[in-house]
Design a protein around this motif. Structure first.
Motif, PDB file in Angstrom:
ATOM      1  N   ASN A  17       0.824  -1.204   0.000  1.00  0.00           N
ATOM      2  CA  ASN A  17       0.000   0.000   0.000  1.00  0.00           C
ATOM      3  C   ASN A  17       0.865   1.266   0.000  1.00  0.00           C
ATOM      4  O   ASN A  17       0.562   2.230  -0.722  1.00  0.00           O
ATOM      5  N   VAL A  18       1.923   1.271   0.782  1.00  0.00           N
ATOM      6  CA  VAL A  18       2.826   2.433   0.807  1.00  0.00           C
ATOM      7  C   VAL A  18       3.460   2.617  -0.573  1.00  0.00           C
ATOM      8  O   VAL A  18       3.556   3.736  -1.085  1.00  0.00           O
ATOM      9  N   PHE A  19       3.881   1.516  -1.190  1.00  0.00           N
ATOM     10  CA  PHE A  19       4.478   1.572  -2.525  1.00  0.00           C
ATOM     11  C   PHE A  19       3.476   2.117  -3.544  1.00  0.00           C
ATOM     12  O   PHE A  19       3.792   2.999  -4.349  1.00  0.00           O
ATOM     13  N   LEU A  20       2.240   1.629  -3.517  1.00  0.00           N
ATOM     14  CA  LEU A  20       1.221   2.094  -4.450  1.00  0.00           C
ATOM     15  C   LEU A  20       0.876   3.568  -4.227  1.00  0.00           C
ATOM     16  O   LEU A  20       0.745   4.339  -5.189  1.00  0.00           O
ATOM     17  N   ILE A  21       0.723   3.969  -2.982  1.00  0.00           N
ATOM     18  CA  ILE A  21       0.412   5.369  -2.687  1.00  0.00           C
ATOM     19  C   ILE A  21       1.564   6.262  -3.135  1.00  0.00           C
ATOM     20  O   ILE A  21       1.351   7.326  -3.719  1.00  0.00           O
ATOM     21  N   GLY A  22       2.803   5.833  -2.905  1.00  0.00           N
ATOM     22  CA  GLY A  22       3.970   6.601  -3.355  1.00  0.00           C
ATOM     23  C   GLY A  22       4.017   6.699  -4.872  1.00  0.00           C
ATOM     24  O   GLY A  22       4.345   7.754  -5.425  1.00  0.00           O
TER      25      GLY A  22
END
Length: 160
Positions: A17-22
């Motif tokens: 999720n952090v990777f996708l949001i970034g």
């Protein structure tokens, strides 16, 4: 069911999720940073800038005049293009024929000058029906650039 097997999945889910949001945030930032601003669009010159500065009904009128002259300008555009292709052929030839090159350059120059004269004539016809404030906008768009931009004021008569 214990919480121990869920912890690695929870960690993977949070990281994903952090990777996708970034990625989405970076993409939006990149898109926003590279989108031309209204000022950059306004920073055009020539007839496009003039059309942008004029009221919509005047834009339409100028566009119609230019379209009307398109039939007259097409042979000039084609003659200039053919002459430039002749220049390219001469420059790429194994032996350069200077006289032919000069002749092709002259043809291109004549076609470009004739096309410019046609556009200038259309512009003069268009400007003859404009009030002073719209003619001033036309001057600013077509001829005043850079540091001299604020210096072009209305023409003043001098007493002799």
């Amino acid at each position: 069911m214990t919480t121990r097997p869920l912890k690695p999945w929870l960690l993977v889910s949070v990281l994903l999720n952090v990777f996708l949001i970034g990625g989405v945030g970076g993409g939006l930032y990149h898109w926003k940073a590279n989108t031309p601003t209204a000022e950059a669009v306004v920073n055009q010159h020539g007839l496009r800038q003039a059309m942008f500065k004029l009221p919509p009904e005047r834009r339409r009128e100028l566009r119609q005049l230019l379209r009307h002259n398109r039939a007259d300008s097409q042979p000039l555009v084609m003659a200039g293009r053919e002459a430039r292709m002749g220049v390219i052929r001469q420059l790429q030839a194994p032996t350069l024929d200077r006289d032919v090159l000069v002749a092709e350059l002259a043809k291109a120059r004549e076609a470009d000058a004739a096309l410019r004269a046609l556009v200038d004539s259309t512009l003069a016809q268009f400007a003859s029906g404009l009030p002073l404030d719209e003619r001033q906008k036309l001057v600013e768009a077509l001829y005043v650039r850079g540091p001299a931009k604020g210096k072009a004021g209305p023409a003043r008569e001098t007493a002799h």
